[in-house]
Design a protein around this motif. Structure first.
Motif, PDB file in Angstrom:
ATOM      1  N   VAL A 123       0.853  -1.196   0.000  1.00  0.00           N
ATOM      2  CA  VAL A 123       0.000   0.000   0.000  1.00  0.00           C
ATOM      3  C   VAL A 123       0.885   1.240   0.000  1.00  0.00           C
ATOM      4  N   THR A 124       0.635   2.106  -0.965  1.00  0.00           N
ATOM      5  CA  THR A 124       1.406   3.363  -1.049  1.00  0.00           C
ATOM      6  C   THR A 124       0.616   4.585  -0.561  1.00  0.00           C
ATOM      7  N   ARG A 125      -0.725   4.492  -0.600  1.00  0.00           N
ATOM      8  CA  ARG A 125      -1.544   5.619  -0.139  1.00  0.00           C
ATOM      9  C   ARG A 125      -2.919   5.103   0.233  1.00  0.00           C
ATOM     10  N   VAL A 126      -3.506   5.701   1.311  1.00  0.00           N
ATOM     11  CA  VAL A 126      -4.844   5.341   1.771  1.00  0.00           C
ATOM     12  C   VAL A 126      -5.684   6.610   1.771  1.00  0.00           C
ATOM     13  N   ASN A 127      -6.786   6.558   1.032  1.00  0.00           N
ATOM     14  CA  ASN A 127      -7.688   7.716   0.926  1.00  0.00           C
ATOM     15  C   ASN A 127      -9.100   7.243   1.219  1.00  0.00           C
ATOM     16  N   GLY A 128      -9.425   7.186   2.501  1.00  0.00           N
ATOM     17  CA  GLY A 128     -10.735   6.685   2.897  1.00  0.00           C
ATOM     18  C   GLY A 128     -10.832   5.204   2.591  1.00  0.00           C
ATOM     19  N   HIS A 129     -11.834   4.837   1.781  1.00  0.00           N
ATOM     20  CA  HIS A 129     -11.985   3.445   1.372  1.00  0.00           C
ATOM     21  C   HIS A 129     -11.261   3.149   0.074  1.00  0.00           C
ATOM     22  N   GLU A 130     -10.558   4.123  -0.441  1.00  0.00           N
ATOM     23  CA  GLU A 130      -9.800   3.922  -1.667  1.00  0.00           C
ATOM     24  C   GLU A 130      -8.318   3.825  -1.335  1.00  0.00           C
ATOM     25  N   ILE A 131      -7.691   2.783  -1.814  1.00  0.00           N
ATOM     26  CA  ILE A 131      -6.275   2.590  -1.528  1.00  0.00           C
ATOM     27  C   ILE A 131      -5.516   2.433  -2.834  1.00  0.00           C
ATOM     28  N   HIS A 132      -4.226   2.813  -2.796  1.00  0.00           N
ATOM     29  CA  HIS A 132      -3.327   2.672  -3.929  1.00  0.00           C
ATOM     30  C   HIS A 132      -2.294   1.615  -3.579  1.00  0.00           C
ATOM     31  N   VAL A 133      -2.135   0.643  -4.462  1.00  0.00           N
ATOM     32  CA  VAL A 133      -1.239  -0.490  -4.210  1.00  0.00           C
ATOM     33  C   VAL A 133      -0.259  -0.592  -5.355  1.00  0.00           C
ATOM     34  N   LYS A 134       1.021  -0.721  -5.006  1.00  0.00           N
ATOM     35  CA  LYS A 134       2.052  -0.984  -6.007  1.00  0.00           C
ATOM     36  C   LYS A 134       2.342  -2.481  -5.999  1.00  0.00           C
ATOM     37  N   THR A 135       2.012  -3.167  -7.090  1.00  0.00           N
ATOM     38  CA  THR A 135       2.149  -4.628  -7.134  1.00  0.00           C
ATOM     39  C   THR A 135       3.588  -5.023  -7.404  1.00  0.00           C
ATOM     40  N   THR A 136       3.855  -6.297  -7.225  1.00  0.00           N
ATOM     41  CA  THR A 136       5.217  -6.798  -7.407  1.00  0.00           C
ATOM     42  C   THR A 136       5.668  -6.764  -8.856  1.00  0.00           C
ATOM     43  N   GLY A 138       5.181  -4.195 -10.697  1.00  0.00           N
ATOM     44  CA  GLY A 138       5.455  -2.794 -11.011  1.00  0.00           C
ATOM     45  C   GLY A 138       4.248  -1.966 -11.367  1.00  0.00           C
ATOM     46  N   ARG A 139       3.050  -2.514 -11.404  1.00  0.00           N
ATOM     47  CA  ARG A 139       1.853  -1.749 -11.759  1.00  0.00           C
ATOM     48  C   ARG A 139       1.274  -1.055 -10.538  1.00  0.00           C
ATOM     49  N   GLN A 140       0.571   0.045 -10.764  1.00  0.00           N
ATOM     50  CA  GLN A 140      -0.153   0.757  -9.726  1.00  0.00           C
ATOM     51  C   GLN A 140      -1.630   0.399  -9.832  1.00  0.00           C
ATOM     52  N   VAL A 141      -2.226  -0.053  -8.746  1.00  0.00           N
ATOM     53  CA  VAL A 141      -3.630  -0.487  -8.737  1.00  0.00           C
ATOM     54  C   VAL A 141      -4.375   0.366  -7.720  1.00  0.00           C
ATOM     55  N   VAL A 142      -5.518   0.885  -8.134  1.00  0.00           N
ATOM     56  CA  VAL A 142      -6.408   1.638  -7.241  1.00  0.00           C
ATOM     57  C   VAL A 142      -7.674   0.821  -7.078  1.00  0.00           C
ATOM     58  N   THR A 143      -8.026   0.493  -5.861  1.00  0.00           N
ATOM     59  CA  THR A 143      -9.173  -0.370  -5.610  1.00  0.00           C
ATOM     60  C   THR A 143      -9.804   0.010  -4.289  1.00  0.00           C
ATOM     61  N   ASP A 144     -10.970  -0.612  -4.062  1.00  0.00           N
ATOM     62  CA  ASP A 144     -11.662  -0.393  -2.797  1.00  0.00           C
ATOM     63  C   ASP A 144     -11.024  -1.231  -1.714  1.00  0.00           C
ATOM     64  N   ILE A 145     -11.042  -0.716  -0.499  1.00  0.00           N
ATOM     65  CA  ILE A 145     -10.385  -1.426   0.601  1.00  0.00           C
ATOM     66  C   ILE A 145     -11.065  -2.733   0.924  1.00  0.00           C
ATOM     67  N   SER A 146     -12.352  -2.857   0.540  1.00  0.00           N
ATOM     68  CA  SER A 146     -13.064  -4.109   0.822  1.00  0.00           C
ATOM     69  C   SER A 146     -12.678  -5.236  -0.121  1.00  0.00           C
ATOM     70  N   LYS A 147     -11.920  -4.917  -1.182  1.00  0.00           N
ATOM     71  CA  LYS A 147     -11.545  -5.931  -2.167  1.00  0.00           C
ATOM     72  C   LYS A 147     -10.099  -6.381  -2.045  1.00  0.00           C
ATOM     73  N   VAL A 148      -9.459  -6.045  -0.945  1.00  0.00           N
ATOM     74  CA  VAL A 148      -8.082  -6.483  -0.729  1.00  0.00           C
ATOM     75  C   VAL A 148      -8.047  -7.356   0.513  1.00  0.00           C
ATOM     76  N   TYR A 149      -7.025  -8.179   0.572  1.00  0.00           N
ATOM     77  CA  TYR A 149      -6.837  -9.077   1.704  1.00  0.00           C
ATOM     78  C   TYR A 149      -5.421  -8.885   2.249  1.00  0.00           C
ATOM     79  N   PRO A 150      -5.250  -8.920   3.548  1.00  0.00           N
ATOM     80  CA  PRO A 150      -3.893  -8.774   4.105  1.00  0.00           C
ATOM     81  C   PRO A 150      -3.028  -9.985   3.755  1.00  0.00           C
TER      82      PRO A 150
END
Length: 1575
Positions: A123-136, A138-150
């Motif tokens: 996770v690179t940034r958290v904006n409410g229920h929207e999070i930004h994830v940098k995948t392994t 190299g892509r940047q993914v923006v998704t809802d926090i309810s659709k990710v798993y620790p």
């Protein structure tokens, strides 16, 4: 997936259905059918599901169904894997989902990916229920926090073998764990007590060999790595220990490996319940060989699999009370009957059709078969052959399997006739007949196939034709026969083909005999999972209904397991909701009103069609949420199953539900003349002709995730106290400092974190969903603060280090400048000093050069003068020497010429003299030749005499030993008496001669005139007599006649006395002559006997000389210890003279005493020997007494040289009886004796090259003319005792090795076998003693996390002490055995071999346990094992190299593996360093397994780098491609690691030496030879 439970099935399990393929009627609930046998035993124990590796590779697309297009355009949709994933993810979003409180910047999470399904990132940034994830990637993914798993960042890189150990139980976590293990070639993974198998699509023989079966036999579930054998073993042990029946269920999509998994299960159960050493065909062999038969008739090539099972299979293995297989039953159901008539490209029909078409030409001719392309049922597809498969070979293999299963040759022939009949039946075509709606056989080709079919089925061709194109309807008024149109006739043909084939398959399945008395059963069920194709008919409806039933039971079962664990941990729990598919089951099976009930109702009305049936469904279930009506279809309907929606086409539902046997077909085949065909269609009651039953049990991968979802609904995360403290102890350092108990420490941490709703069990912490993620977030914060502190300290250290470096650089620069100035000054001073030195050296050089020139001139002049004088002297000496040489050669020539002439004269003289002697010798030989006739006659008489005396010799030899000492003394006395008598005779003779001479002189001197003559008085009586006689003669001569008569009388008296003395002299000479002759005869007889003995040893033992009375002339001589063949020994023979002169009464008494039987005497000596060696005789001088005693007795009795004897067998039996008791001391004692005796025999015996050749008789001397003539040339000692002299007078070099006969060589081999047996018994006894201890030595004791971190080593020290105690017990056992073998003087060579194999056994056991158990591959466990190995090394030093040898080197695998575990810098090691320096003895497979299983529970270090792992994987792949894959486990060698040659070469030369006889035989004169030294 395999699942184990001991709870009975819920009530709904009674609704499981079975299929009667023979009746084939409509679907009916088993709850109301009495004909439905229960396929599931009373206890539903094992559930199995296998998956394809595509799941482990995340080859998923969520939210949509993937399809693949075939050549025929049909879209075959994969089973509902994707829908299962979607269903699970939607149904458990509240479980382990990410929340704003848990997700922070820097958190590692799983996000959805359209290609890989799931991909990890940060996770690179958290904006409410929207999070930004940098995948392994190299892509940047923006998704809802309810659709990710620790993501668990501390999960082992190689995954966990039990997915209940995962920190997060969610879909990406499960799939990632399966993928990680699959990459490590770990195809099995547990989920609690469930097993998931991922198909590797390659052969792995080392995973399923007998050695691997031994590892999992009786091993606790979960103790070893996950394996299908562990599931089978749990089922078998539960059956044996609890007396409950069990079932193993195998399910999965096509190509997942269900069939192979089922084979492995059956193979392991046959291994556990097999009967070893049973001759003939066993039940377990029938079970294993039933698979090829079932595959031939029930498997076919599909789009996904070349050997796909097109039926469900249930194998019921029946066991007796001892756990041995006593019977079996194989049942198949849901056979894909439509495949017989319809095949789509590129699939194939069932294998058996192609096998029969590829049979031998005579077989094909017998059944009138051609190529597969010529048959309608086979040529609907273009695929006729499979790559790498020879159908002809498979046909022969199938026939062999049918033989083993028990199908007799007649039934096999009938089975293949039915298969051929089905092919011919498919080629029968119909054309339109002359009447309306009628049909006839199309052409002659169809007629040929019709006749061939009738011939193969042995029925009437006309009746077959009528059965295909006509129907008979019976009404109360009349019987109506109606014809069928070509289309209906073709359908009738296909129906007959499907019915005939399905009944054939069912008939084959009942080939294995059942045990009706068996109370213990294990069932193995192979069933495909949920199916969804583009076109789904009645078959898919039945299969999916079965899966619905199974899923309901599975959910209830897993839920009950959760409740049992909560109860076992004594925690409070509430009701857990789970997905219940009861509404789907009621939609299908509810009575009345369910789909099945409506289908049965529609079948009862003749006018019902599939359209009316579909409309009825639409009206009945229009409000059911599980039932959906498609918009563009009037006959299709959709059911929302647990795994997704499936649309069914109801076009053929009624026909397939009414799939009964046509009455005309039934009557036709019942009347067949072939008993086998008629048996396939027995007459059935009319009421049963319209009923059938189905049974299908299955599951799929969806069940695993649903089980996890149920777990998540309660307390999804559960950790042992130790693991919880190990992970979250950093949240409360004061807990670790306080040294609390693990349970109290865990609760204090949870209370400090403020968590609610958790439960503390007896051994575990139970956390609610999301609490694990919250704890991980707190832990990440603590670790982040600690990291920042470390960074601050590190930066301070770096800045200070940089300052010190700059300061040191400045100081170094100043020092350098000052040094340069000083260096220049020093250089100038140095140049001045060098100039002065150069000038000085130059002046010296000039002066020295001038001096050397003058000196050289003087020396040259002196040399020339001295050389001239020397040359003159040399010239003079050379001339003088030449003159001397010439003189010496001339003198030598003269002397040599004289010597040659003298030598020639001597040779001429010698030749003349030798010629003269040769002529004399020739004359003597010619004279001797004239006497040859007489000598030959005398010789023949002598040989006859020898033959007559042979049998008497046996009795004479028996007396010899007892009389040897006495006769020797008597001979000595006689010789002394003889000498004394000779002296007396000589004295008497001299006296008599003197008296005669005196008398003669007196007579001559007597005057004719009588006068007195004075006589000197003598002292002796003889002189007085002579004087008186002389006086009387003188008186007679002188005076008167009376005086003459007196003189004459005196003369007569003197003559009488002389005659008496002469007679006494002759008697003495006669006695001396008799003694000398007797001695000579005995010497000659002894020589004859010795020669005869050598002949008799090689003759048959069956010839027994006749018993004759002993004559008075026989000479007494006996040799004790005769072998059984009657031959005498030469070792103790002595010459015994005839004692008839001195002791005639004694001789007569001995000869007339009854002789004891030689066999009885020999038996007595053997019994004494065996009785003696059966006792522990101990040792003398480090040598076993028993071995030396046996050797000396056998050598003395010459038992090695006989061709038949029982002494060897009796000795072997005595040794065998002694070692029956498994006493180590006794075994060591006999190991020492057998090895010593074997070495003595090896030094003594030599095999005879021609033992059976006819012996040549030795011509011996006797008292005959031939013997006396021979004695003229040699003395009695040399002529009469040649063999005795050689045997007794020091010719030991010729008789050291004995030519052994067959019994002796056999005895040597038996002795070698006993040596190897005793060696193995001692080795195996030591193995058995230390084997239980090795299980404790490989696993270090667990200690609390607090003690481990803070160094409080009370519990740790206790664990170490306990482990060291086990190692010390092993050392104690090794030492006890060493002391025992030392006390019994076992050769050190054998001791070294024993310990070498024992250490190899320890190495194999410890190393294999290390590879099979991940908990053993830890850092602390490596330290414990290393400490134990140090104890072993210390013992090796104590035992010394003489006895331990190189046994320490046999532990190289475990030593190198443990050394690898305890090194700290593993990530820095390269593969070359590991394989060359650290672990040269380990293979790449073994290093790979240790590296991937390693975990550091003490310092937190990591295993080798990923590059090294990749390199290992590449090498493993190359090795797998180049050669057959071998097992990474070690094998224990239980063979005999030595030969007799090696023992002989390791020991020095043995000598029997003198032996003090044991007390038992010491007083027996028959064993008096034991005191003599044996060469």
């Amino acid at each position: 997936m395999w699942e184990t439970t001991t709870t009975p099935p819920p009530p709904s399990s009674s609704h499981f259905l079975s299929t009667k393929a023979s009746t084939g009627t409509h679907l009916q609930s088993a709850a109301t059918s009495a004909r439905c046998p229960s396929l599931i035993p009373p206890v539903f124990t094992i559930v199995a599901v296998v998956v394809k590796p595509s799941l482990a590779r995340f080859d998923l697309i969520r939210g949509e169904l993937r399809s693949s297009n075939g050549d025929d355009g049909d879209k075959v949709v994969e089973d509902c894997r994707v829908r299962a994933m979607t269903y699970v993810s939607q149904g458990k979003q509240h479980n382990d989902m990410a929340t704003p409180e848990n997700i922070i910047v820097g958190s590692h999470v799983w996000v959805e990916d359209p290609v890989d399904a799931w991909i990890d990132g940060q996770v690179t940034r958290v904006n409410g229920h929207e999070i930004h994830v940098k995948t392994t990637n190299g892509r940047q993914v923006v998704t809802d926090i309810s659709k990710v798993y620790p993501k668990d960042t501390e999960a082992p890189p190689g995954g966990v073998d039990d997915m209940t150990k995962l920190a997060y139980l969610h879909e990406p976590g499960v799939l990632h764990n399966l993928a990680a293990r699959y990459e490590l070639n770990e195809i099995y993974t547990y989920t609690g007590n469930i097993l998931i198998a991922v198909n590797p699509f390659q052969r792995l023989p080392h995973l399923y060999d007998t050695h691997m079966m031994e590892q999992y036999k009786e091993a606790a579930f979960g103790e070893l790595s996950p394996h299908v054998f562990a599931v089978a073993d749990v089922s078998y042990r539960a059956m044996m220990n609890e007396g409950k029946c069990n079932s193993i269920l195998v399910s999965g999509e096509s190509g997942a490996g269900k069939t192979e998994t089922t084979k492995m299960l059956m193979r392991y159960l046959a291994y556990l319940g097999g009967r070893s050493g049973v001759e003939g065909r066993t039940v377990e062999q029938q079970v294993l060989e039933s698979n090829p038969v079932l595959e031939a008739f029930g498997n076919a090539k599909t789009v996904r699999n070349n050997n796909s099972s097109r039926f469900g299979k249930f194998v019921e293995l029946q066991f007796d009370k001892n756990g041995k297989i006593s019977g079996a039953a194989v049942r198949t159901y849901l056979l894909e009957r439509s495949r017989v008539c319809q095949v789509s490209d590129p699939e194939r029909n069932y294998h058996c059709f192609y096998l029969l078409c590829a049979a031998l030409p005579e077989v094909k001719e017998k059944y009138k078969l051609g190529s597969p392309e010529s048959y309608h049922y086979l040529n609907q597809t273009k695929c006729f052959k499979l790559d790498g498969i020879d159908d002809g070979e498979e046909y022969l293999a199938t026939k062999r399997a049918m033989d083993i299963v028990g199908i007799v040759e007649e039934e096999q022939e009938a089975i293949f006739r039915v298969v051929a009949a089905v092919l011919h039946l498919g080629n029968i075509e119909f054309a339109k007949g002359p009447e309306i709606d009628s049909s006839v056989v199309k052409d002659e080709k169809s007629r040929f196939h019709l006749n061939t079919t009738a011939e193969l089925l042995k029925c009437d061709a006309t009746s077959l034709e009528n059965a295909l194109i006509k129907r008979v309807m019976v009404t109360p008024e009349e019987v109506i026969t109606r014809t069928l149109d070509p289309v209906t006739a073709t359908a009738s043909r296909d129906a007959l083909a499907k019915t005939l084939y399905s009944r054939l398959v069912e008939k084959i399945n009942i080939s294995i005999g059942q045990d009706p008395n068996s109370k213990s059963i294990i069932g193995v069920l192979d069933i495909y999972g949920f199916e969804s194709f583009k076109f789904n008919s009645f078959e898919q409806f039945c299969i999916n209904f079965t899966n619905e039933k199974l899923q309901q039971h599975f959910n209830q079962h897993v839920f009950k397991m959760e409740q049992e664990e909560y109860t076992r941990e004594e925690i409070n729990w509430s009701y857990i909701e789970f997905v219940d598919n009861q509404d789907v089951l009621e939609l299908i099976e509810k009575k009345p009103g369910g789909i099945i009930a409506l289908l049965d109702e529609a079948c009862m009305f003749p006018k019902s069609t599939h359209e009316t049936f579909a409309q009825k469904l639409y009206q009945t279930f229009k409000n059911n949420k599980r039932f959906i009506k498609p918009k563009l279809s009037r006959t299709s309907f959709t059911i929302d199953h647990y795994a997704g929606e499936v649309t069914y086409q109801a076009d053929q539902f009624l026909d397939k539900n009414k799939d009964y046997v046509v009455a005309e077909h039934q009557d036709l085949l019942t009347a067949s003349k072939c008993p086998f065909v008629a048996g396939l269609f027995p007459p059935l009651p009319e009421e049963s002709s319209k009923s059938s039953k189905f049974s299908s049990i299955g599951s799929r991968f969806k069940g695993v995730l649903e089980a996890i979802r149920i777990s998540c609904a309660g307390y999804p995360t559960r950790r042992t106290f130790y693991d919880f403290l190990l992970r979250f102890g950093v949240l409360a350092p004061e807990v670790l400092d306080g040294n609390y108990e693990d349970k109290v420490g865990c609760q204090m941490i949870l209370d400090k974190m403020g968590l609610k709703g958790y439960q503390v069990g007896k051994t575990k912490i139970f956390l609610r969903a999301g609490q694990m993620a919250e704890l991980d977030a707190r832990r990440a914060e603590v670790l982040g603060r600690a990291a920042r502190t470390l960074q601050r300290r590190a930066r301070t250290y770096i800045a200070r280090k940089e300052f010190i470096s700059v300061r040191n650089a400045a100081i170094a620069l100043q020092s350098f400048c000052r040094g340069r100035i000083a260096s220049k000054l020093y250089e100038k001073l140095r140049e001045e000093a060098a100039a002065i030195k150069i000038q000085k050296n130059f002046h010296r050089y000039v002066a020295r050069k001038s001096y050397r020139k003058i000196k050289s001139s003087a020396v040259t002049l002196q040399g020339g003068l001295r050389g001239m004088a020397a040359r003159n002297e040399f010239r003079f000496r050379k001339q003088t020497k030449a003159a001397i040489i010439i003189q010496s050669h001339v003198r030598g020539y003269l002397a040599h010429s004289y010597y040659k002439r003298l030598q020639k004269a001597a040779l001429v003289t010698q030749c003349g003299w030798r010629q003269r002697i040769a002529r004399k010798e020739l004359r003597k030989l010619k004279m001797a030749a004239r006497e040859t006739g007489a000598l030959k006659e005398a010789k023949d008489k002598l040989e006859k005499r020898v033959e007559e005396l042979t049998w008497r010799l046996q009795f004479e030899k028996q007396l010899r030993t007892n009389l040897e000492e006495e006769k020797a003394q008597e001979i000595t006395k006689l010789q002394e008496a003889l000498k004394a008598m000779e002296v007396q005779v000589e004295e008497a003779n001299s006296r008599a001669i003197k008296e005669i001479e005196a008398a003669k002189i007196a007579l001559e001197e007597a005057p004719p005139v009588v006068k007195e003559v004075p006589v000197i008085v003598q002292d002796t009586e003889q002189i007085d007599s002579l004087k008186a006689e002389v006086e009387s003669l003188k008186a007679l001569l002188s005076a008167e006649k009376q005086t003459a008569e007196i003189a004459t009388k005196a003369h007569l008296d003197s003559d009488a006395r002389n005659e008496e003395l002469t007679k006494r002299l002759e008697d003495a000479e006669h006695k001396m002559t008799e003694l000398r002759d007797s001695m000579q005869r005995l010497e000659e007889k002894l020589a004859n006997a010795e020669s005869e003995n050598q002949i008799l040893r090689q003759q048959s033992l069956a010839m027994t000389p006749p018993e004759k009375p002993v004559s008075a002339r026989s000479k007494t001589m006996i040799s004790l210890g005769l072998p059984e063949n009657g031959t005498a020994t030469n070792e103790e023979n002595k010459v015994i003279p005839d004692t008839t002169v001195s002791v005639p009464s004694q001789q007569s008494e001995i000869e007339h005493t009854p002789q004891k039987s030689l066999n009885e005497k020999q038996q007595e000596y053997q019994d004494l020997l065996l009785k003696c060696i059966s006792q522990n005789l101990g040792f003398s001088g480090g040598k076993p007494i028993a071995a030396r005693l046996i050797y000396k007795c056998l050598l003395h009795w010459r038992s090695f040289e006989v061709e038949r004897t029982s002494i060897f067998d009796r000795i072997i039996q005595t040794i065998g009886s002694a070692i029956e008791v498994p006493d180590t001391d006794v075994l060591a004692y006999w190991l020492s004796n057998t090895s010593t005796l074997l070495l003595l025999l090896r030094q003594t015996l030599k095999a005879t090259g021609a033992a059976s050749l006819t012996p040549q008789r030795r011509r011996t001397m006797s008292s005959s003319l031939f013997g006396r003539m021979s004695s003229l040339r040699s003395s009695p000692q040399s002529a009469g005792l040649p063999f005795l002299n050689g045997r007794m007078l020091g010719r030991s070099d010729e008789f050291q090795r004995v030519e052994a006969k067959y019994p002796a060589l056999l005895f040597k081999q038996q002795l070698t076998a006993f040596l190897e047996k005793i060696y193995g018994m001692i080795r195996d006894s030591l193995k058995k003693e230390i084997s239980p201890l090795l299980g404790f030595c490989i696993q270090a004791p667990r200690t609390s996390r607090a003690s481990l971190i803070k160094g409080r080593s009370n519990a740790n020290a206790a664990g170490q002490q306990a482990l060291i105690a086990h190692w010390q017990s092993i050392v104690k056992s090794l030492n006890n055995y060493l002391k025992t073998m030392k006390a019994n003087h076992v050769p050190p060579f054998l001791v070294r071999k024993i310990y070498s194999q024992i250490f190899s056994f320890i190495n194999v056991q410890l190393f294999n346990s290390l590879l099979l158990r991940r908990e053993c591959c830890s850092f602390s466990n490596g330290e414990y094992v290393k400490a134990g190995l140090a104890e072993i090394e210390q013992w090796c030093c104590y035992a010394t190299e003489e006895y331990a040898g190189s046994a320490w080197e046999d532990l190289k695998h475990i030593r190198q593996a443990v050394g690898f575990l305890v090194i700290h810098q593993k990530p820095k090691k390269t593969l070359d360093e590991i394989t060359r320096d650290l672990c040269p003895a380990l293979s790449i497979q073994q290093l790979y397994r240790i590296s991937t299983m390693y975990w550091d529970d003490k310092y937190g270090t990591h295993t080798v780098s990923s590059d090294v792992i990749s390199s290992m994987r590449v090498q493993m792949t190359e090795e797998a491609n180049s050669a057959v894959s071998s097992s990474f486990l070690l094998d224990d060698d239980s063979g005999i690691p030595f030969t007799v040659d090696e023992i002989s070469s390791s020991e020095k030369q043995l000598e029997a030496g003198e032996l003090d006889p044991p007390e038992l035989i010491r007083q027996n004169s028959g064993f008096s030879f034991l005191g003599q030294r044996t060469e």
